[in-house]
Write a protein that holds these residues in place. Structure first.
Motif: not given
Ligand SMILES: [Zn+2]
Length: 204
Positions: A25-42, A49-59
């Motif tokens: 269910x992609x909805x549970x990963x909304x925060x993860x995807x937003x932070x991923x786009x900022x740190x990895x794409x932008x 490097x930031x992957x564990x931190x990205x995961x911790x954004x959404x329990x």
């Protein structure tokens, strides 16, 4: 567009994320995807490097699925695919990312398991969970049901919020790059090392 992404992933991708839930269910990963786009794409950080931190954004993401990170690693002689599995871990319900049953298989009780460390201190390698229902096993003339969980290889990542709850990172598996097909035969990648959380086992 999707076909192009698939072709890119199949032949020349730098990284990919696989959510292992059967019905993700992609909805549970909304925060993860937003932070991923900022740190990895932008900001163009290395995704590992930031992957564990990205995961911790959404329990909620961890309650829903295990996550596999795949990246290309350039070695001396070949390009390897590195795969790492991350699982939400909680000492009471999912030690080291291994789910324990929500219901006692012996008596059907849904009471919380009574947890005990079989080794003490930060180097705990085994937990025992006992059914708390006082009549568990009485009819069958058995001991109360017990589940023993042994720590698999891996570590709780630094982004863990407490000492007992966070994301558990299994050791990476490495696959050699696929060789081009020759004479009608297709070679497969070679597994160099692997690991993944194992299922709980019954103990007494
Ligand atoms: Zn029981």
């Amino acid at each position: 567009m999707l076909a192009a992404q698939v072709l890119h992933l199949k032949y020349k991708f730098s990284s990919a994320i696989v959510f292992l839930a059967e019905h993700f269910q992609p909805l549970v990963a909304t925060s993860f995807f937003a932070a991923l786009a900022e740190l990895v794409i932008v900001e163009n950080l290395n995704i590992r490097t930031p992957f564990p931190t990205l995961l911790s954004l959404s329990s909620r993401l961890g309650l829903h699925t295990h996550v596999c990170l795949m990246t290309r690693q350039h070695g001396y002689s070949c390009v390897q695919l590195e795969c790492t599995i991350f699982s939400l871990a909680d000492a009471q319900t999912r030690p080291w990312g291994i789910e324990i049953p929500g219901q006692c298989p012996q008596c059907g009780s849904i009471s919380a398991w009574k947890k005990a460390s079989l080794t003490n201190g930060p180097g705990v390698v085994k937990y025992a969970y006992s059914c708390q229902f006082s009549q568990c096993g009485t009819e069958q003339r058995l001991d109360p049901y017990k589940v023993i969980i042994t720590k698999p290889p891996g570590v709780l990542v630094n982004a863990a919020r407490t000492s007992s709850c966070g994301w558990f990172q299994s050791p990476s598996s490495f696959f050699a790059e696929l060789s081009p097909p020759s004479k009608g035969k297709r070679k497969t990648g070679a597994l160099i090392g692997s690991s993944a959380p194992k299922k709980a086992r019954k103990g007494r």
